[in-house]
Scaffold this active site. Structure first.
Site: not given
Length: 304
Positions: A110, A264
């Site tokens: 990540h 979103r």
């Protein structure tokens, strides 16, 4: 304080990372450009580009998302440590990525680099940068952990030899599942609320962290992606992926901020792995490679 320069860097970083990952995988990422109109509920206009790959040759699922959103009232998650900014207008932008390789011997990774700006009631501007990168192996390799941490150190050393130890400790503390009493992986670096000593220096640190991701991760992915594995390794990989989901949904401030700010959803949750398993109170047998992950690698230590 030039937010346009930050945006230009972030979009370029996204393109560079996606292009290199496409070289490794052999498949193209889907590029999903999106825009959002102002809602009238505190959330202003925004947009971004979500790049996603699914069922690739190397990457079972991976996402590299750029977003730039604004609003006229700061979300609660962004003002927890800055109550004086509650109610201020703001903008946030960043690149966030998560790679979930298919091969259990290849680690998940990540990376995130981001910037927030807020207009204060006195007319001034508050800003801060944040980000970092971390590594989540399913089967531990000392050489991989050392390489990843060495590259993280290389990214920070030009700005002070004390930064790496500080940001590594911060990462160990942040990527920790308190409800499991265990780290998510072998760590890396993490920083937040960075505004000192000035905008240009903080921005330069963000750029260095972002630019070092490929050299930290790609060698590990290429080294492990073709390792032979069986059902046992795959099963353990899916079990450990459950920890990743738990962290992102319960603890991660970026996910919480995105959902609180009416972001979103598809872009926010693209970090989720495609397949996951949970088992009740399962523990690996002593003396196995699976137990070694817990005993040797899921223990904070100085790798470099």
């Amino acid at each position: 304080m030039d937010s346009a320069a930050v945006k230009k860097f972030l979009i370029g970083l996204q393109n560079k990372i996606v292009s290199r990952l496409e070289d490794v995988d052999g498949n193209k990422f889907l590029r999903d450009k999106w825009e959002r109109e102002a809602s009238g509920t505190g959330i202003g206009a925004g947009g971004g580009i979500s790049c996603i790959i699914e069922e690739g040759n190397v990457l079972e699922r991976g996402g590299v998302a750029f977003s730039h959103v604004q609003g006229d009232k700061m979300p609660a998650s962004a003002t927890a440590h800055r109550p004086e900014l509650a109610g201020c207008s703001w903008e946030a932008m960043g690149v966030s990525l998560v790679m979930h390789p298919r091969n259990p011997y290849a680690p998940t990774s990540h990376m995130n680099v981001r910037m927030f700006m807020a207009k204060k009631s006195d007319g001034g501007t508050a800003f801060w940068f944040g980000g970092g990168m971390d590594l989540t192996p399913y089967y531990g390799f000392e050489a991989d952990a050392k390489h990843f941490h060495k590259t993280c150190k290389d990214a920070l050393d030009p700005f002070g030899t004390d930064l790496h130890s500080k940001y590594k400790k911060w990462c160990d503390e942040y990527f920790f599942l308190k409800h499991r009493n265990e780290p998510r992986g072998v760590g890396g670096i993490f920083f937040d609320d960075l505004s000192e000593p000035d905008f240009d220096t903080a921005f330069a640190i963000q750029q260095s962290v972002g630019n070092h991701f490929l050299s930290a991760y790609i060698p590990l992915l290429e080294r492990r992606k073709d390792t032979s594995y069986g059902e046992r390794e795959r099963d353990f990989q899916l079990y450990r992926r459950g920890r990743y989901v738990e962290f992102n949904l319960v603890i991660d401030r970026g996910t919480i901020f995105g959902l609180q700010s009416n972001g979103r959803t598809e872009s926010i949750l693209l970090s989720m792995p495609p397949l996951v398993k949970w088992r009740y109170d399962w523990k690996p047998e002593k003396g196995t490679p699976e137990a070694e992950l817990y005993e040797t690698f899921l223990v904070p230590k100085n790798w470099v």
